[in-house]
Write an enzyme that holds these catalytic residues in place. Structure first.
Site, PDB file in Angstrom:
ATOM      1  N   SER A  72     -93.034  86.470 -70.133  1.00  0.00           N
ATOM      2  CA  SER A  72     -93.857  85.881 -69.073  1.00  0.00           C
ATOM      3  C   SER A  72     -93.387  86.411 -67.727  1.00  0.00           C
ATOM      4  O   SER A  72     -92.195  86.674 -67.530  1.00  0.00           O
ATOM      5  CB  SER A  72     -93.740  84.351 -69.095  1.00  0.00           C
ATOM      6  OG  SER A  72     -94.606  83.831 -70.086  1.00  0.00           O
ATOM      7  N   ASP A 130     -94.404  82.740 -85.021  1.00  0.00           N
ATOM      8  CA  ASP A 130     -93.406  83.108 -84.007  1.00  0.00           C
ATOM      9  C   ASP A 130     -92.046  82.529 -84.424  1.00  0.00           C
ATOM     10  O   ASP A 130     -91.952  81.356 -84.801  1.00  0.00           O
ATOM     11  CB  ASP A 130     -93.862  82.491 -82.668  1.00  0.00           C
ATOM     12  CG  ASP A 130     -93.105  83.031 -81.465  1.00  0.00           C
ATOM     13  OD1 ASP A 130     -92.529  84.130 -81.564  1.00  0.00           O
ATOM     14  OD2 ASP A 130     -93.113  82.351 -80.412  1.00  0.00           O
ATOM     15  N   ILE A 139     -95.991  86.087 -74.765  1.00  0.00           N
ATOM     16  CA  ILE A 139     -96.244  85.314 -73.539  1.00  0.00           C
ATOM     17  C   ILE A 139     -96.636  83.876 -73.905  1.00  0.00           C
ATOM     18  O   ILE A 139     -97.640  83.653 -74.584  1.00  0.00           O
ATOM     19  CB  ILE A 139     -97.382  85.975 -72.720  1.00  0.00           C
ATOM     20  CG1 ILE A 139     -96.944  87.370 -72.268  1.00  0.00           C
ATOM     21  CG2 ILE A 139     -97.758  85.099 -71.517  1.00  0.00           C
ATOM     22  CD1 ILE A 139     -98.021  88.190 -71.583  1.00  0.00           C
ATOM     23  N   ASP A 140     -95.841  82.943 -73.472  1.00  0.00           N
ATOM     24  CA  ASP A 140     -96.144  81.521 -73.651  1.00  0.00           C
ATOM     25  C   ASP A 140     -96.048  80.795 -72.308  1.00  0.00           C
ATOM     26  O   ASP A 140     -96.988  80.127 -71.867  1.00  0.00           O
ATOM     27  CB  ASP A 140     -95.163  80.913 -74.673  1.00  0.00           C
ATOM     28  CG  ASP A 140     -95.511  79.481 -75.039  1.00  0.00           C
ATOM     29  OD1 ASP A 140     -96.510  78.957 -74.533  1.00  0.00           O
ATOM     30  OD2 ASP A 140     -94.776  78.867 -75.837  1.00  0.00           O
ATOM     31  N   HIS A 190     -86.616  83.079 -73.161  1.00  0.00           N
ATOM     32  CA  HIS A 190     -87.811  82.228 -73.126  1.00  0.00           C
ATOM     33  C   HIS A 190     -87.794  81.285 -71.918  1.00  0.00           C
ATOM     34  O   HIS A 190     -86.732  80.978 -71.385  1.00  0.00           O
ATOM     35  CB  HIS A 190     -87.895  81.387 -74.403  1.00  0.00           C
ATOM     36  CG  HIS A 190     -88.094  82.201 -75.641  1.00  0.00           C
ATOM     37  ND1 HIS A 190     -87.340  82.053 -76.758  1.00  0.00           N
ATOM     38  CD2 HIS A 190     -88.969  83.195 -75.923  1.00  0.00           C
ATOM     39  CE1 HIS A 190     -87.738  82.906 -77.693  1.00  0.00           C
ATOM     40  NE2 HIS A 190     -88.728  83.613 -77.203  1.00  0.00           N
ATOM     41  N   GLY A 191     -88.953  80.813 -71.563  1.00  0.00           N
ATOM     42  CA  GLY A 191     -89.047  79.778 -70.528  1.00  0.00           C
ATOM     43  C   GLY A 191     -89.227  80.356 -69.139  1.00  0.00           C
ATOM     44  O   GLY A 191     -89.361  81.572 -68.945  1.00  0.00           O
ATOM     45  N   ASP A 230     -86.910  85.724 -87.768  1.00  0.00           N
ATOM     46  CA  ASP A 230     -85.883  85.894 -86.736  1.00  0.00           C
ATOM     47  C   ASP A 230     -84.510  85.604 -87.344  1.00  0.00           C
ATOM     48  O   ASP A 230     -84.016  84.475 -87.289  1.00  0.00           O
ATOM     49  CB  ASP A 230     -86.170  84.965 -85.550  1.00  0.00           C
ATOM     50  CG  ASP A 230     -85.141  85.135 -84.433  1.00  0.00           C
ATOM     51  OD1 ASP A 230     -84.192  85.932 -84.623  1.00  0.00           O
ATOM     52  OD2 ASP A 230     -85.282  84.483 -83.388  1.00  0.00           O
TER      53      ASP A 230
HETATM   54  P1  13P Z   1     -92.032  83.342 -72.492  1.00  0.00           P
HETATM   55  O1  13P Z   1     -91.289  82.054 -72.491  1.00  0.00           O
HETATM   56  O2  13P Z   1     -91.472  84.309 -71.513  1.00  0.00           O
HETATM   57  O3  13P Z   1     -93.483  83.160 -72.345  1.00  0.00           O
HETATM   58  O4  13P Z   1     -91.793  84.018 -73.939  1.00  0.00           O
HETATM   59  C1  13P Z   1     -92.503  83.582 -75.079  1.00  0.00           C
HETATM   60  C2  13P Z   1     -91.955  84.174 -76.343  1.00  0.00           C
HETATM   61  O5  13P Z   1     -91.163  85.094 -76.357  1.00  0.00           O
HETATM   62  C3  13P Z   1     -92.425  83.565 -77.599  1.00  0.00           C
HETATM   63  O6  13P Z   1     -91.786  84.113 -78.714  1.00  0.00           O
HETATM   64  O1  G3H Z   2     -90.475  80.816 -78.921  1.00  0.00           O
HETATM   65  C1  G3H Z   2     -90.806  80.371 -77.833  1.00  0.00           C
HETATM   66  C2  G3H Z   2     -92.152  79.926 -77.537  1.00  0.00           C
HETATM   67  O2  G3H Z   2     -92.287  79.744 -76.161  1.00  0.00           O
HETATM   68  C3  G3H Z   2     -92.544  78.687 -78.318  1.00  0.00           C
HETATM   69  O3  G3H Z   2     -92.005  77.554 -77.791  1.00  0.00           O
HETATM   70  O4  G3H Z   2     -91.051  76.268 -79.734  1.00  0.00           O
HETATM   71  O5  G3H Z   2     -91.695  75.117 -77.594  1.00  0.00           O
HETATM   72  O6  G3H Z   2     -93.439  76.000 -79.145  1.00  0.00           O
HETATM   73  P1  G3H Z   2     -92.041  76.148 -78.603  1.00  0.00           P
HETATM   74 ZN    ZN Z   3     -89.769  84.671 -78.524  1.00  0.00          ZN
END
Ligand code: 13P
Ligand code: G3H
Ligand code: ZN
Length: 361
Positions: A235, A83, A276-277, A198-199, A105
């Protein structure tokens, strides 16, 4: 079953008209939660590791964990994806560790904070595509910068993403440029910017078309019907999870995510990978809070981790069902990386734009 490449999986998803959630993983509990959901509904899996996840768990641990999961769940094809790769080294070292797919990216510079210009993005993405395709691995690129159309700010919530103010033009992928970008880079999938970030704190109200520009997806899909689109920051931040988190002493201010029905609309218009994270994090940590507050003498970590795993499993299962991923795993015959490499070399996997295959240079 062997690990599958992103390209083979998304080609199947496009043929059958479904989307695949890409869940972030950092540890065994998240891996098992995803696989338990997948096996329950016969869904193929995309697991992705950020740079942060790789340094948290370590490449050897992640790689062996995916080996273990493929052995434990032989009926489920697993795509292991990097990712937000920030440079060539991140992407190629992921492939060395058994990832079958990487995201380069190039919308941001190597520091993952400074927006990059178009030429930089094309050049670095193309270099990664060339190298990855030689060995059959897939590449996702990104055009446009993730951030909020409400505030015009980049996303800094979890310590990465663009810094400072961004123009509307930067925050929305330009459909003409998307066509050029795909032709110039030959990416297998394209992440686009349309107001998600994100977040947890994506929107201060239920999003409408002004702040979640689904029309950009529709327009890009109209021009690039054969290209797999990727929605980041997807998310949904369900109200029930916010409430559960707050009921046990959490202090999450009211927020809105990307409604599932908007993602399903995206899937009807070429979205094949849905990142989705945050939802998984929230599902797990709401359970940690609940156990911590409800069973104050508990000190066995498994008593925290098991309900957390179960909650993440249920969330993943629901996404597999809603995105149409359920029921698809058993229909896929996984091609090895070497077979994919041959297909790339023959030009058979070059992008098709406007009905014309963009020839390998
Ligand atoms: P969320 O923070 O909306 O879950 O997005 C995760 C994401 O795009 C990871 O690359
Ligand atoms: O890219 C966003 C994802 O939510 C990963 O987050 O870098 O904190 O692991 P992270
Ligand atoms: Zn992302």
């Amino acid at each position: 079953m062997a690990r599958i490449t992103l390209r083979q999986l998304l080609d199947h998803a496009a043929e059958q008209g479904y989307g695949v959630p890409a869940f972030n993983i950092n540890n065994m509990e998240q891996g098992i939660a995803i696989m338990e959901a997948a096996i329950a509904v016969d869904a193929p899996v995309i697991m992705q590791a950020s740079r942060g996840a790789r340094s948290y768990a370590g490449d050897i641990m992640l790689s062996r964990m995916i080996d273990a999961l493929t052995e434990m769940y032989p009926a489920i094809p697993i795509c292991m994806h990097q990712d937000h790769g920030n440079n060539e080294a991140t992407c190629l070292s992921a492939i060395q560790h058994g990832f079958t797919s990487v995201m380069m990216d190039g919308s941001l510079k190597e520091d993952a904070k400074t927006p990059a210009d178009y030429d930089y993005n094309v050049a670095i993405t193309r270099r990664v595509v060339d190298a990855a395709h030689w060995v059959g691995a897939s590449v996702e690129g990104e055009l446009g910068v993730l951030g909020s159309l409400e505030s015009g700010a980049g996303e800094q919530e979890d310590g990465h993403g663009a810094e400072g103010a961004l123009s509307h033009d930067q925050l929305l992928t330009d459909p003409d440029q998307a066509v050029e970008f795909v032709a110039a880079t030959k990416v297998d999938a394209l992440a686009i910017a349309m107001g998600t970030s994100h977040g947890a704190y994506k929107f201060s109200r239920k999003p409408d078309g002004d702040i979640l520009a689904m029309n950009v997806i529709e327009e890009i899909h109209r021009r690039l019907p054969n290209i797999h689109l990727v929605m980041h920051g997807s998310s949904s931040v369900p109200q029930a999870l916010q409430d559960l988190f707050n009921a046990s002493g959490g202090e999450m201010p009211q927020t809105w995510g990307v409604p599932v029905e908007e993602i399903v609309r995206g899937i009807r218009h070429g979205v094949r990978k849905v990142n989705i994270d945050t939802d998984c994090r929230l599902a797990m940590t709401a359970q940690f809070r609940k156990v911590a507050v409800g069973s104050t003498s508990e000190f066995d970590p498994r008593k925290f981790l098991k309900p957390a795993m179960d909650a993440m499993r249920d969330l993943c299962r629901e996404r597999f069902e809603l995105f149409g991923t359920a029921g698809q795993a058993s229909k896929i015959k996984v091609l090895p990386l070497a077979a994919m490499a041959k297909r790339y070399a023959s030009g058979a996997l070059d992008p098709v734009i406007g009905g014309v295959r963009v020839a390998a240079e």
